[in-house]
Design a protein around this motif. Structure first.
Motif: not given
Length: 152
Positions: A93-100, A130-134
């Protein structure tokens, strides 16, 4: 050979066998121990088609296209590259453009990532560490420090 020499030989052989097995396992897993690869890492490493891995990054703006039979195509990108993704099924449900997101699957011979699992952030403040660190290492991080928000 005395009893003591036989025992030491047996112990030495056992330890050598265990060391060889551990060496082979670590050699085989040297590239698969990573939680996910970013799109620029996929391009730089030249990941072969058919190898399962996880791909993480941001869903690029204006890249989501919904097709027939619940097939969704979108692009996951980072500062230096992007990879086209195809997924069949219902997105979180929370999938959208600009999101990790982190997608699990494999590349096809055309270079399109065929995902069988897509994971999206679960609330307003959370992004997989891991996404935030990258993103931080590439200079694209725009949010708070995940550790500061109390998110896991």
């Amino acid at each position: 050979m005395t009893r003591k020499q036989r025992r030491l030989t047996l112990i030495g052989t056992g330890l050598a066998t265990i060391a060889a097995a551990l060496g082979l396992v670590s050699f085989a897993m040297r590239d698969t121990i990573v939680f996910f690869h970013t799109p620029s890492e996929v391009e730089a490493k030249g990941v072969a088609p058919g190898v399962r891995f996880r791909l993480g990054g941001l869903v690029q703006e204006a890249s989501v296209q919904r097709g027939r039979d619940q097939v969704i195509a979108f692009r996951i990108g980072d500062a230096n590259g992007a990879v086209g993704v195809q997924y069949r099924g219902l997105l979180p449900d929370l999938f959208r453009e600009g999101q990790g997101v982190v997608a699990e699957g494999m590349l096809d011979p055309a270079g399109v990532f065929k995902a069988d699992t897509v994971l999206a952030k679960h609330d307003e403040n959370y992004m997989p560490r891991e996404v935030a660190d990258a993103l931080k290492s590439q200079g694209r991080w725009q949010g708070e420090d995940p550790a500061a928000t109390g998110s896991p």
